[in-house]
Each structure stands twice: as structure tokens, then as C-alpha cells.
Scaffold this motif. Structure first.
Motif, short mmCIF file in Angstrom:
data_model
loop_
_atom_site.label_atom_id
_atom_site.label_comp_id
_atom_site.label_asym_id
_atom_site.label_seq_id
_atom_site.Cartn_x
_atom_site.Cartn_y
_atom_site.Cartn_z
N VAL A 42 0.66 -1.12 -0.28
CA VAL A 42 0.05 -0.06 -0.01
C VAL A 42 1.21 1.16 0.31
O VAL A 42 0.71 2.49 -0.44
N LEU A 43 1.93 1.06 0.76
CA LEU A 43 2.70 1.88 0.91
C LEU A 43 3.41 2.55 -0.85
O LEU A 43 3.70 3.41 -0.84
N PHE A 44 3.79 1.03 -1.07
CA PHE A 44 4.49 1.27 -2.35
C PHE A 44 3.92 1.98 -3.34
O PHE A 44 3.58 2.65 -4.16
N LEU A 95 1.75 10.87 4.02
CA LEU A 95 1.00 9.74 4.32
C LEU A 95 1.83 9.21 4.61
O LEU A 95 2.66 7.56 5.76
N LEU A 96 3.48 8.81 3.84
CA LEU A 96 4.44 8.06 3.45
C LEU A 96 5.42 8.57 5.25
O LEU A 96 6.01 7.67 5.40
N ALA A 97 5.00 9.93 4.69
CA ALA A 97 6.72 10.40 6.31
C ALA A 97 5.89 9.76 7.89
O ALA A 97 6.58 8.99 8.54
N TRP A 98 4.25 9.63 8.05
CA TRP A 98 3.72 9.05 9.41
C TRP A 98 4.33 7.28 9.20
O TRP A 98 4.04 6.83 10.21
N ALA A 99 4.24 6.80 8.13
CA ALA A 99 4.16 5.56 7.27
C ALA A 99 5.77 5.13 8.20
O ALA A 99 6.04 4.05 8.60
N TRP A 100 7.02 6.32 8.72
CA TRP A 100 7.76 6.37 9.70
C TRP A 100 7.59 4.96 10.65
O TRP A 100 8.69 4.77 11.32
N TRP A 101 7.15 5.72 10.90
CA TRP A 101 6.71 5.14 12.36
C TRP A 101 6.33 3.55 12.80
O TRP A 101 6.64 3.57 13.77
N TRP A 102 5.66 2.68 12.05
CA TRP A 102 5.82 1.83 12.02
C TRP A 102 6.59 0.68 10.80
O TRP A 102 6.89 -0.61 11.05
N GLN A 103 6.98 1.50 9.42
CA GLN A 103 7.93 0.82 8.76
C GLN A 103 8.79 1.32 8.81
O GLN A 103 8.80 1.84 7.35
N PRO A 104 9.96 1.53 9.23
CA PRO A 104 10.76 2.77 9.15
C PRO A 104 11.60 1.89 7.37
O PRO A 104 12.59 3.37 6.95
N GLY A 105 11.87 0.73 7.84
CA GLY A 105 12.87 -0.15 6.30
C GLY A 105 11.50 0.67 5.20
O GLY A 105 12.95 0.70 4.18
N VAL A 106 10.83 -0.03 5.34
CA VAL A 106 10.10 0.03 3.63
C VAL A 106 10.26 1.96 3.86
O VAL A 106 10.06 2.35 2.41
#
Length: 281
Positions: A42-44, A95-106
């Protein structure tokens, strides 16, 4: 609806490459692994949509003069305003920046992907050979995103096989653009000839087949039954390109050619069936 069209959801099919590590790491029976890779997928999709929006903003004047894009691209057609596109782009970046908190590697992989696409949109797409490699490297990064979601390494075999396959698809795309619309389709096409990109495509297809076969025989011999399926898929794709004049959009080819779609599904099913006993969870 027009904002969704601006995000090009049909192109999200390419992000299936994110799922490759889930299969070959044997983790596809684990609900936790499935959830992690689904998040990466989803992030990609969001990241690739952001890249398309940036590219459409950069090319808006050129697209307005194009006989097809002037009607099919929302910005060029005027069905989406520049302000709305920028707001959507900001939302996706947020949203992609927010995702850092649970998927930092991705997110790290996505940052590289977005940086490469910014470079592509603002000049690198006009550099011959480099333009093909940048498109292809986007597929490699999709695989890395899936691996980061699972916290597993990407094998050398998977890296080089994915790169060769992506180079094959990118070279075929350039070939069809050149043969069907000439160098007017893209500025970079004036540096290519059909014969040259044909050689690129043939080299890349051979590399993909050889490296995949070596991977199977050295690391996953139980997958040897999938080698003929891969070979058929390469043959079928080239048939669609040469005889049916497809290939300018790999996504459209996959979704419109039933034998090729069935080939991909058979390959995926065979991999899951063969690797199932070794899967964890």
C-alpha cells in the motif's frame, strides 16, 4: 474520480513485485508477515502515485500538446486543477512520512525511490540508457521494500534476476514507443533505434532467464518446474510486442492478454505450491 485517475491505479499492478520476498522467504503462511508486506504494498502504491503526479505536473505543458495525453491525463485535460494535484501530492507525502513510525525500513526504500523519480522527472529521463536503468531500478526497489517489511535480506539472485527482467520490460517499452510513434513520443528516443533497443531487450531477457535458472538450480531446485513457465512468459510477451503491437505499457499487456495473465498466475501458484511445505507460520 479524476483525482483517483491522476494517481494511475492501473499502474499499481507493478507493485506486486513487493510480494516477491514473502514468497521466496517462505513466510507467506504467517499472518504477521502477510500484514507487513501488505502495508509495504500500500505504501508503494502511494509512493508510485506521488511520482506519477510529480511527473504529470512537470510535463503538463507537453501533455497538453499531445494528441492522446491531452485527453487522458487529468492535469493536461483540465479535469483536475494544479492546486488539487499539489494538495493530493502533499497528502501522499504526509502519509508516507507518517508511516516511518511503524515501517521505517520500507520508508527508507521509498525515500530512495521518490528521489530517483524526482531526478527522472526533472532531467534524467532525457539521458539515454540511464533512463532505462532508472525505470528498471524502480522494480528492484519494490523487491527491497518487501524484504524490509519482512526484515529479510534480498538475495543476490533475486536482485540480478529482477533487474534483468525490469530492464527487459523497460527496453520493450522504449522499443514500442519508438516503433509506433517515433522520436516525437519522448525526447530521449531520438538517441535510440529499434535495432538497438531490440538488442537491449534480448540481452536483458536472456539474463533474466539464465539468472533465474541458476537461482533455482543452486538454491531452490524444487522450483525447476517453474523455469518452462518463465520461458513461456518471455516468449509470449515478445509475441504480444511483435505481432499484436503491445508492450508500450507492461501493465496494459498483462491485464489485456489472457495467456500472459494466466502464465503469471500459474507461475505464482506453482511457486506457492512447491514452497508451501517449507513455509513458516
Amino acid at each position: 474520480m479524476e483525482l483517483l485517475k491522476l494517481m494511475r491505479p492501473r499502474q499499481w499492478v507493478k507493485n506486486i513485485f513487493v510480494l516477491a520476498p514473502l514468497v521466496f522467504a517462505g513466510a507467506f503462511r504467517s499472518p504477521a508477515a502477510q500484514w507487513s508486506v501488505l502495508q509495504a504494498f500500500v505504501l508503494f502504491c502511494m509512493a508510485s502515485s506521488a511520482a506519477y503526479i510529480v511527473n504529470d505536473i512537470q510535463d503538463i505543458d507537453k501533455d497538453r500538446r499531445h494528441p492522446v495525453k491531452s485527453r487522458t491525463r487529468p492535469l493536461a485535460a483540465g479535469t483536475v486543477s494544479l492546486r488539487a494535484a499539489l494538495l493530493l501530492l502533499g497528502l501522499l507525502y504526509g502519509l508516507l512520512a507518517w508511516a516511518w513510525w511503524w515501517q521505517p525500513g520500507v520508508v527508507k526504500v521509498l525515500a530512495v525511490y521518490l528521489a530517483l523519480n524526482l531526478g527522472y522527472s526533472f532531467g534524467l529521463k532525457h539521458q539515454p540508457v540511464l533512463d532505462i536503468f532508472l525505470v528498471a531500478f524502480g522494480f528492484v526497489l519494490r523487491v527491497y521494500a518487501g524484504a524490509e517489511a519482512l526484515a529479510v535480506p534480498v538475495s543476490s539472485w533475486m536482485f540480478v534476476t529482477t533487474l534483468c527482467l525490469a530492464l527487459y520490460l523497460a527496453a520493450v517499452k522504449r522499443r514500442q514507443e519508438l516503433s509506433q510513434r517515433g522520436s516525437e513520443a519522448r525526447e530521449v528516443l531520438q538517441h535510440y533505434s529499434v535495432a538497438l533497443v531490440d538488442r537491449y531487450a534480448e540481452m536483458a531477457a536472456m539474463g533474466a532467464l539464465v539468472f533465474y535458472s541458476l537461482f533455482v538450480m543452486s538454491s531452490r531446485p524444487e522450483l525447476v518446474v517453474t523455469v518452462p513457465v518463465v520461458l513461456f512468459g518471455l516468449f509470449r510477451y515478445w509475441y504480444v510486442v511483435e505481432s499484436l503491437e503491445g508492450g508500450e505499457s507492461p501493465t496494459d499487456v498483462l491485464l489485456s492478454d489472457l495467456p500472459l495473465l494466466l502464465t503469471v498466475l500459474v507461475w505464482m501458484g506453482a511457486c506457492l505450491w512447491v514452497l508451501w511445505p517449507a513455509a513458516g507460520g
